[in-house]
Design a protein around this motif. Structure first.
Motif, mmCIF file in Angstrom:
data_model
loop_
_atom_site.group_PDB
_atom_site.id
_atom_site.type_symbol
_atom_site.label_atom_id
_atom_site.label_comp_id
_atom_site.label_asym_id
_atom_site.label_seq_id
_atom_site.Cartn_x
_atom_site.Cartn_y
_atom_site.Cartn_z
ATOM 1 N N SER A 37 34.220 40.058 33.710
ATOM 2 C CA SER A 37 35.507 40.088 33.019
ATOM 3 C C SER A 37 35.341 40.367 31.528
ATOM 4 O O SER A 37 34.400 39.877 30.896
ATOM 5 C CB SER A 37 36.228 38.753 33.201
ATOM 6 N N THR A 38 36.276 41.152 30.978
ATOM 7 C CA THR A 38 36.343 41.335 29.523
ATOM 8 C C THR A 38 37.635 40.751 28.964
ATOM 9 O O THR A 38 38.046 41.100 27.861
ATOM 10 C CB THR A 38 36.243 42.828 29.148
ATOM 11 N N ALA A 39 38.287 39.885 29.730
ATOM 12 C CA ALA A 39 39.485 39.218 29.232
ATOM 13 C C ALA A 39 39.123 38.385 28.007
ATOM 14 O O ALA A 39 38.037 37.770 27.963
ATOM 15 C CB ALA A 39 40.093 38.340 30.314
ATOM 16 N N CYS A 60 31.499 40.265 25.415
ATOM 17 C CA CYS A 60 31.739 39.677 26.730
ATOM 18 C C CYS A 60 30.440 39.655 27.537
ATOM 19 O O CYS A 60 29.675 40.624 27.495
ATOM 20 C CB CYS A 60 32.787 40.492 27.491
ATOM 21 N N THR A 105 41.446 47.841 31.271
ATOM 22 C CA THR A 105 41.691 46.630 32.053
ATOM 23 C C THR A 105 40.528 45.673 31.831
ATOM 24 O O THR A 105 39.511 46.034 31.234
ATOM 25 C CB THR A 105 41.825 46.961 33.540
ATOM 26 N N HIS A 106 40.655 44.467 32.320
ATOM 27 C CA HIS A 106 39.695 43.420 32.006
ATOM 28 C C HIS A 106 38.600 43.252 33.044
ATOM 29 O O HIS A 106 37.861 42.266 33.001
ATOM 30 C CB HIS A 106 40.434 42.093 31.809
#
Length: 205
Positions: A37-39, A60, A105-106
């Motif tokens: 995830s890169t949120a 991340c 997107t994440h």
């Protein structure tokens, strides 16, 4: 955070028949995908957003000791990968801007061979000013970008238009598996895989 599921694809004779041109039985290898995830909640923010334009940078966790560097400024993002933030910032991918406003997107898909990652696949949204929505804002056109990983430089390898092709994820994995490891950044041209749609047309401009 790493998702718990890995997708494995073994290049045995049966798999080669099921996916023509992707593998050959004489060169049996195991390809797999891992997702991270890169949120923002899963990453470390570097400093505070710029007072000038609100630009941000975050690092991340990836896989195999690699990190993903996401830099955002003027409503545009860059994505790079390296052993640490400094290494990722020096890669060609860290300067891989698209002209139109864009975002990612994440979810990052890591393609690996025998457990060693060699490419990432990420979905981008490219703003199309020529196609406004009901409120006059540009609509976002989806595209997948394949990025090669070390050893060697980190840069974009292939673009797949996610609207123009019915199977963009399969095309992106095939491009990663077949092109990323032999791609030379700064010499080879980024490949457009499948049909060219609006998102890829804007990205390649």
């Amino acid at each position: 955070m790493k998702r718990l599921c890995n997708l494995h694809l073994t290049a045995l004779a049966g798999a080669a028949c099921a996916v023509p041109g992707l593998f050959s039985p004489a060169n049996a290898q195991t390809f797999s995908s891992l997702y991270t995830s890169t949120a923002p909640k899963d990453c470390r923010m570097i400093g505070k957003p710029s007072e000038l334009d609100g630009s941000t940078t975050r690092v991340c966790p990836g896989t195999a000791g690699l990190v993903v560097l996401i830099s955002e400024g003027d409503l545009r993002e860059t994505v790079s990968v390296g052993r640490n933030r400094a290494a990722a910032a020096k890669e060609p991918a860290a300067q891989g801007w698209f002209g139109p406003f864009n975002s990612t997107t994440h979810t990052v898909e890591w393609r690996a061979m025998d457990g060693k990652p060699f490419a990432i696949i990420q979905r981008w949204h490219i703003a199309d000013n020529s196609d406004p929505d009901k409120e006059g804002r540009p609509t976002a056109k989806p595209m997948l970008a394949v990025t090669r990983l070390p050893p060697g430089a980190v840069c974009h390898v292939a673009y797949i238009d996610a609207q123009a092709n019915p199977n963009p994820n399969d095309l992106a994995r095939k491009a990663a598996d077949e092109l990323a490891r032999s791609f030379t950044c700064g010499k080879d041209e980024v490949k457009v895989i499948g049909e060219t749609g609006r998102a890829v047309s804007m990205a390649k401009r």
